[in-house]
Write a protein that holds these residues in place. Structure first.
Motif, PDB file in Angstrom:
ATOM      1  N   ARG A  28       0.713  -1.644   0.430  1.00  0.00           N
ATOM      2  CA  ARG A  28      -0.259   0.110   0.173  1.00  0.00           C
ATOM      3  C   ARG A  28       0.830   1.233   0.602  1.00  0.00           C
ATOM      4  O   ARG A  28       1.616   1.667   0.074  1.00  0.00           O
ATOM      5  CB  ARG A  28      -0.640  -0.233   1.201  1.00  0.00           C
ATOM      6  N   LYS A  31      -3.544   5.689   0.751  1.00  0.00           N
ATOM      7  CA  LYS A  31      -4.383   4.821   0.682  1.00  0.00           C
ATOM      8  C   LYS A  31      -5.951   5.257  -0.390  1.00  0.00           C
ATOM      9  O   LYS A  31      -5.281   6.066  -0.908  1.00  0.00           O
ATOM     10  CB  LYS A  31      -5.710   5.513   2.262  1.00  0.00           C
ATOM     11  N   GLY A  32      -5.781   3.912  -0.524  1.00  0.00           N
ATOM     12  CA  GLY A  32      -6.600   3.315  -2.057  1.00  0.00           C
ATOM     13  C   GLY A  32      -5.905   3.482  -3.210  1.00  0.00           C
ATOM     14  O   GLY A  32      -5.447   3.044  -4.306  1.00  0.00           O
ATOM     15  N   PHE A  63      -5.781   1.226  -8.635  1.00  0.00           N
ATOM     16  CA  PHE A  63      -6.500   2.895  -7.699  1.00  0.00           C
ATOM     17  C   PHE A  63      -7.508   2.148  -7.551  1.00  0.00           C
ATOM     18  O   PHE A  63      -8.459   1.803  -7.960  1.00  0.00           O
ATOM     19  CB  PHE A  63      -6.437   3.734  -8.788  1.00  0.00           C
ATOM     20  N   LYS A  64      -8.079   2.198  -6.303  1.00  0.00           N
ATOM     21  CA  LYS A  64      -9.665   1.683  -5.332  1.00  0.00           C
ATOM     22  C   LYS A  64     -10.171   3.216  -4.908  1.00  0.00           C
ATOM     23  O   LYS A  64      -9.462   3.973  -3.652  1.00  0.00           O
ATOM     24  CB  LYS A  64      -9.309   0.743  -4.886  1.00  0.00           C
ATOM     25  N   ASN A  65     -11.236   3.116  -4.456  1.00  0.00           N
ATOM     26  CA  ASN A  65     -12.433   3.789  -3.941  1.00  0.00           C
ATOM     27  C   ASN A  65     -13.428   3.499  -4.089  1.00  0.00           C
ATOM     28  O   ASN A  65     -14.575   2.492  -4.704  1.00  0.00           O
ATOM     29  CB  ASN A  65     -12.607   4.994  -5.173  1.00  0.00           C
ATOM     30  N   LYS A  66     -14.446   2.976  -2.717  1.00  0.00           N
ATOM     31  CA  LYS A  66     -15.758   2.819  -2.211  1.00  0.00           C
ATOM     32  C   LYS A  66     -16.186   4.103  -2.149  1.00  0.00           C
ATOM     33  O   LYS A  66     -16.072   5.248  -1.327  1.00  0.00           O
ATOM     34  CB  LYS A  66     -15.157   1.740  -0.473  1.00  0.00           C
ATOM     35  N   ALA A  71     -17.262  -0.284  -5.025  1.00  0.00           N
ATOM     36  CA  ALA A  71     -16.110  -0.567  -4.840  1.00  0.00           C
ATOM     37  C   ALA A  71     -15.588  -0.673  -6.378  1.00  0.00           C
ATOM     38  O   ALA A  71     -16.023  -0.934  -7.230  1.00  0.00           O
ATOM     39  CB  ALA A  71     -14.724  -1.534  -4.259  1.00  0.00           C
ATOM     40  N   SER A  73     -12.498   0.134  -9.630  1.00  0.00           N
ATOM     41  CA  SER A  73     -11.020   0.030  -9.565  1.00  0.00           C
ATOM     42  C   SER A  73     -10.385   0.446 -10.499  1.00  0.00           C
ATOM     43  O   SER A  73     -11.218  -0.074 -11.536  1.00  0.00           O
ATOM     44  CB  SER A  73     -10.364  -0.832  -8.462  1.00  0.00           C
TER      45      SER A  73
END
Length: 188
Positions: A28, A31-32, A63-66, A71, A73
């Motif tokens: 990581r 974050k994200g 890259f991830k975002n909820k 979710a 990505s």
């Protein structure tokens, strides 16, 4: 770090097209945003019904975002694959490297349940750019992931894959089953 086993069937699930083992690590960054490296050993079915081996290495940036229960990505991947082959008529063994830059977008519905349906689309860019081809493969997937706990997951998916900008493009209709064991989620 994680390890997974995957079986992929084609011809209306009557033929095991390929099966592979994969090990990877992920770090990581913030974050994200994650950076990962994986190795995959693949056994691929050939036209003569034998299986040939392939070694695939890849570096991922994701890259991830909820948002609520969804979710989203995006993953970009640099991939190199070494294919072993044998030409019986010429009694020749060899290795052919294939290098790609792959880009994938995904959406997963993940409420506080253990079953998470998902959709994804991916394009493949060959590094060789033979004959001016910038994108030579499109893959779309739909499936469901079952996570009984944080370390184990089982995934079943249907994959449609099509070669693009080829004289005689191939289309593949694939059913895939995957089991993943995560030793830990991300490197510290």
């Amino acid at each position: 770090a994680s390890f997974n086993e995957t079986l992929r069937f084609n011809e209306n699930m009557t033929e095991l097209d390929n099966f592979f083992s994969e090990a990877g690590i992920e770090k990581r960054i913030i974050k994200g945003i994650n950076l990962g490296f994986s190795y995959r050993f693949i056994n691929k079915r050939e036209l003569d019904q034998s299986y040939s081996s392939r070694h695939r290495y890849f570096l991922d940036l994701s890259f991830k975002n909820k948002i609520s229960d969804f979710a989203f990505s995006y993953r970009t991947r640099l991939q190199s694959q070494l294919n072993h082959y044998f030409l019986p008529s010429e009694k020749v063994y060899g290795n052919t490297p294939q290098n790609y830059w792959r880009n994938k977008v995904s959406i997963k519905y993940s409420p506080a349940k253990k079953y998470n349906p998902f959709l994804s689309a991916e394009i493949w860019h060959p590094f060789s750019y033979a004959k001016g081809i910038l994108i030579d493969n499109l893959r779309c997937s739909a499936g469901v992931q079952y996570e009984p706990d944080k370390k184990n997951s089982i995934e079943a998916s249907y994959i449609f894959q099509k070669q693009l900008l080829q004289k005689n493009p191939e289309s593949d209709y694939i059913f895939s089953i995957n089991y993943t064991f995560a030793f830990w989620n991300s490197l510290p």
